[in-house]
Design a protein around this motif. Structure first.
Motif, short mmCIF file in Angstrom:
data_model
loop_
_atom_site.label_atom_id
_atom_site.label_comp_id
_atom_site.label_asym_id
_atom_site.label_seq_id
_atom_site.Cartn_x
_atom_site.Cartn_y
_atom_site.Cartn_z
N UNK A 150 25.19 20.60 75.71
CA UNK A 150 25.68 19.97 74.50
C UNK A 150 27.14 19.58 74.65
N UNK A 151 27.53 18.51 73.94
CA UNK A 151 28.93 18.11 73.86
C UNK A 151 29.37 18.26 72.42
N UNK A 152 30.63 18.64 72.23
CA UNK A 152 31.17 18.80 70.88
C UNK A 152 32.34 17.86 70.69
N UNK A 153 32.54 17.43 69.44
CA UNK A 153 33.65 16.54 69.14
C UNK A 153 34.94 17.32 69.13
N UNK A 154 36.03 16.66 69.49
CA UNK A 154 37.35 17.27 69.52
C UNK A 154 38.15 16.82 68.30
N UNK A 155 37.70 17.23 67.10
CA UNK A 155 38.42 16.83 65.88
C UNK A 155 39.68 17.67 65.71
N UNK A 156 40.71 17.04 65.16
CA UNK A 156 41.90 17.80 64.78
C UNK A 156 41.57 18.61 63.54
#
Length: 998
Positions: free
Chosen positions: A232-238
């Protein structure tokens, strides 16, 4: 009753003629008119050619029902319902006249769907038994079957069907012609080349090495289709760093299968740690695209492109990566101009920093010239800053560490491929019970090595990272392949000597790849010190490439290690041997050198270890202090004084004792997670600090952070439990619910739900008594998420524009506390009267008028304007209120008129002190004999110099006034009692305090 069963009771020879009576016999022709005749014009009980009336249709339905009832066998329903069933069937047959379709459309629909349409258009039958309902549905479907048979036999049906088909074909041809006109036809040479290129690319990248599986008689490469593991890949949100339990938690990071990262033709910068599977994902995307023939993939390893000089233009892509096929002139440019390209750029972290800026300029130019193509760029997490390509529209994703289920899948596939099933279950048991070992199994590289070592050592596994690497190197370097006819026989130590020199050269240069000539030069300078080596440098280097399992030649004229993990480990080993520890420490500020330094401490002698650790401590920064602490894991022999100093310095950081300490500790990075202690021996404040730190690091290292938080799930402290609940949105909703939330003591906890994933997780957990649904949630979705609404005692709904009718909350029949905030469409407060509510809070709802009906309330808080001129016109006059909160907006028109009605009131809160209140309002407050605390939210007013307080009894807490009015110089207390003032004088040290008795 199924239609096929009913058919045994209804003779087709009878029902067919009955059904045909429903329709006029002369059709409307072939249907060549612009507007074909609808069913409503074909039925015989409507229109100009009406031959049946309502009575006749009822008699027709009665005959159908009578035939079924009188046929042999068990009656389909009770005899006293026969008339009602016949009437209901007649109403359904009448519904034929309301259907807006023609006979061709009806036949296309089918008998079952036509029967369902009649059911929706006919009035529902009342009072029928379940058997009667079943018979009615079956009879209607059986009648529809004969109706459609009648349609297909009409003389006009075939002609009209052909007309419909002709029109549809003409429309389809026109659309295809338009599509062809819009899409330029590719050059035939391009198509011919792509028929060669795509299979070549798929075959080239369709095999990968599962590290450690290429032992003995096992093959060294495995089909990608078999070996590929979907991660899985995860978003890099601030995200905000504030994790206070009652604050608004950040939105949950998005998760998606990594192979779907480029769905929709996006641009993605994919970050991942060493061995996380970035290159394998690139291969998977390339092979999948090549086989689907949707996009044309280009696999571009940056280390190879940089070696050839200037980064290539599109027409040089294939040549730059050594593809032997020659495309037609301008082919790549035509592909990219049409937006058909899939550009896979691998290994940004494997080139020097200066070349990374050059790479970004190259990408910018490429994307500006050829927009619309899908682009993936891979890198280690810290190679470039966040948003490095944000201006170019790149979405940043991070390849997530393998979860336990993915590790289990990998272990199964590995043992299946290695034909060693007897070792699979014992290894899975070890991974579940040995935390240190499980912590290493977070990516495909380390999982493969662990599997191989476990099999090679027949079930024995080393503990600790250094021991694991040592064992892996011994396993890999001890292999022999005599069939290759190698001229040089190098032992394990000789290979290590050569490999570590090559590794150290790469570490110092900041690269992961070097020219073959440079590698031969390093080997040549080393050969005189290796007695067992025979042959020249080129021969020895070739032996390493073919036999070590650690070094390889990805392209002509270039070499690199199979993985940077080994490069860093061997480079650290050589630095220790050569006494270059100061060089390593000089790079301690660079997070990329953390593992090199830790492995160097593991290799070093006790005196050298002490020197390195003292130098790290000398920087006096939290990160390097913690790096020194992490190094202790590998320092088996060390000066006790140095160990004590490291532990003492680190003890001021770990465990963190306040929230501020936890935030500062988290800034040191994911290294902290493996140093955080469990709950044993910690104070409540320290346990809370540990959970805050782990929560803050949950975005960077979700699996490691979850491991820490899981240890505290049985902790009794309320602040710790609130922290565990408040950080839910930083993790996968289902996993966190299973691993942490469902184990918590729920006392005094409120669980906040913000997403559909969290709702689904709530539905699978034990019931929660207190729930908060924030954001857009339909009431039906909330009820679906709470399978036992009667268990909920407190509910909060906030920021929900979907909420319109509070009456839909009545299934929460045990609800005692309800808060509704910022739900501007919410009304129907009066419909809550049947709930046992003792507390109600509201702000920004559509209509508060129904408050008068909530007679069971003891606590009420209103933060919005109340209608009328008296509180008794809106608030519940029959409620035994003990607590009431009203803000300045609430009493804008009512002031406190009518307040004296609630004689049981013990606490009154007025928010910001309303300027509009008069002495009459305060007299109403004074009349409440049970009133104890009066809460006034007064801002700090330094300009106030004089204060007079009336009707003082001597026990009042005036500390809030003291803190809000720091400029007071005179305080007068008016009372009819006699008491002393020391406690008041202490609150106002700079003021003259006077007691005035009346």
């Amino acid at each position: 009753m199924e239609p096929v069963v009913l058919g045994g009771k209804l003779v087709s020879g009878l029902i067919g003629p009955l059904v045909r009576k429903l329709f006029v016999q002369d059709g409307p022709g072939a249907g060549l008119v612009d507007r074909p005749v609808r069913l409503s014009a074909l039925v015989s009980f409507r229109g100009e050619k009406r031959t049946l009336g309502e009575k006749e249709v009822h008699r027709l339905a009665e005959r159908i029902v009578t035939q079924a009832v009188e046929s042999p066998g068990e009656p389909p329903f009770p005899a006293d319902e026969q008339t009602a069933v016949a009437d209901a069937l007649a109403r359904r047959l009448f519904a034929l006249g309301d259907l807006e379709m023609d006979d061709v459309q009806a036949v296309r629909l089918g008998s079952a769907e036509l029967a369902r349409l009649l059911l929706r258009h006919a009035p529902p039958p009342d009072g029928l038994s379940a058997d009667a309902h079943a018979f009615l549905d079956s009879a209607a479907e059986w009648a529809c079957l004969h109706i459609l048979e009648f349609f297909t036999r009409r003389s006009t049906f075939v002609a009209r069907t052909l007309v419909e088909q002709s029109r549809a074909q003409a429309e389809l041809i026109a659309k295809v012609d338009e599509l062809i006109a819009r899409t330029p036809r590719p050059d035939s040479r391009d198509a011919a080349f792509e028929r060669r290129y795509l299979p070549y690319l798929a075959d080239r990248h369709d095999h990968i090495t599962i590290y450690g599986i290429d032992l003995r008689d096992s093959p060294d490469r495995w089909p990608l289709q078999v070996a590929y593991l979907s991660l899985e890949a995860t978003t890099e949100d601030e995200r905000p760093s504030d994790l206070e339990p009652h604050g608004h938690p950040p939105a949950a990071p998005g998760r998606l299968p990594a192979e779907e990262a480029l769905a929709g033709g996006s641009r993605v910068l994919l970050r991942g740690d060493a061995g996380s599977g970035k290159t394998t994902l690139v291969q998977w995307l390339a092979v999948t695209a090549a086989r689907d023939a949707g996009r044309i993939p280009y696999v571009l390893p940056l280390r190879t492109l940089i070696r050839t000089g200037p980064l290539p233009a599109p027409d040089g892509f294939l040549a730059a990566v050594g593809c032997p096929l020659t495309p037609p002139q301008g082919w790549a440019e035509r592909v990219l101009t049409a937006g058909r390209g899939l550009i896979l750029v691998d290994g940004l972290d494997e080139i020097p920093a200066a070349d990374r800026h050059r790479t970004r300029d190259w990408l910018r130019s490429l994307l500006a010239a050829y927009p619309g193509n899908a682009v993936l760029l891979t890198s280690r997490p810290t190679a470039v800053r966040p948003d490095w390509l944000a201006d170019e529209g790149f979405r940043e994703l991070t390849l997530a560490p393998m979860r336990r289920a993915e590790v289990a899948t990998f272990v199964h596939r590995w043992h299946e491929a290695a034909r060693a099933p007897e070792y699979e279950q014992p290894l899975l048991d070890s991974l579940r019970t040995k935390r240190d070992l499980a912590r290493l199994a977070t990516n495909p590289l380390m999982c493969g090595l662990i599997c191989a070592l476990h099999r090679e050592r027949r079930g024995y596994l080393p503990t600790g990272r250094k021991e694991l690497y040592d064992a892996a190197l011994t396993m890999l370097l001890a292999r022999r392949d005599r069939e290759r006819g190698m001229g040089a026989e190098l032992g394990e130590e000789a290979q290590l000597e050569l490999l570590q020199r090559l590794a150290y050269a790469l570490v110092l240069s900041g690269r992961t790849e070097m020219d073959l000539d440079t590698a031969e030069g390093i080997v040549e300078r080393c050969l005189p010190t290796i007695a067992s080596a025979s042959g020249d440098a080129a021969t020895v280097l070739r032996a390493l490439l073919l036999r070590s399992g650690l070094l390889r030649q990805p392209a002509e004229g270039v070499v690199h290690f199979v993985h940077r993990t080994f490069q860093d480990y061997l480079g650290a080993r050589y630095a220790v041997e050569e006494g270059h520890l100061d060089v390593l420490v000089s790079h301690a500020d660079d997070t990329q050198w953390e593992d090199v330094i830790r492995m160097a401490v593991a290799h070093a002698r006790p005196r050298e270890r002490a020197s390195v650790l003292r130098q790290l401590l000398a920087h006096d920064t939290p990160r390097l202090t913690l790096l020194a602490l992490a190094c202790l894991e590998h320092a088996t022999a060390l000066d006790p004084g140095v160990r004590a100093e490291v532990e003492q310095r680190a003890s001021t950081l770990i465990p963190p004792r306040t929230t501020e300490d936890a935030h500062a500790l988290a800034e040191a990075g994911p290294l902290v997670l493996e140093l955080l202690p469990g709950p044993e021996g910690l104070t409540a404040e320290e346990a809370h600090g540990v959970t805050v730190t782990a929560s803050l690091l949950g975005e960077e290292e979700p699996e490691g952070a979850l491991t820490v938080l899981r240890r505290f799930r049985n902790h009794p402290d309320l602040k710790v439990r609130r922290q565990l609940v408040g950080t839910w949105s930083r993790f996968d909703a289902g996993v966190y619910a299973t691993e942490v939330l469902d184990h918590l003591d729920r006392t005094d906890l409120i669980l906040t739900c913000e997403s559909a994933e969290q709702r689904a997780a709530i539905a699978r957990m034990r019931p929660w008594q207190r729930l908060h649904f924030r954001g857009r949630h339909r009431i039906e979705d909330i009820l679906a998420a709470v399978p036992a609404p009667e268990a909920v005692a407190a509910l909060t709904l906030s920021a929900n524009p979907e909420l319109t009718d509070l009456g839909t909350l009545t299934p929460f029949r045990s609800l005692r506390a309800l808060s509704v905030h910022n739900c501007p469409a919410a009304g129907g407060v009066d419909r809550l009267a049947d709930l046992p509510l003792s507390r109600f809070d509201c702000s920004n709802i559509a209509d508060p008028n129904g408050l008068r009906t909530l007679r069971s309330l003891t606590r009420l808080s209103v933060n919005q304007r109340l209608p009328g001129t008296d509180l008794r016109q809106t608030l519940p006059v029959d409620a035994p209120l003990e607590f009431l909160h009203l803000d300045e907006q609430s009493i804008g028109s009512t002031r406190l008129r009518g307040l004296e009605h609630w004689t049981d009131l013990r606490t009154l809160s007025l928010g910001l002190l309303p300027a509009s209140l008069t002495s009459d309002d305060w007299r109403r407050v004074a009349s409440l004999s049970e009133l104890a605390p009066l809460h006034l939210d007064i801002p700090e007013l330094p300009g106030i110099r004089e204060l007079r307080v009336y009707w003082v009894l001597g026990a009042e807490d005036l500390s809030a006034l003291a803190s809000r009015l720091p400029g007071l110089r005179s305080v007068s207390l008016l009372t009819h009692l006699d008491f002393t003032l020391p406690h008041v004088e202490a609150l106002f040290p700079h003021a003259q305090v006077t007691l005035i008795q009346s």
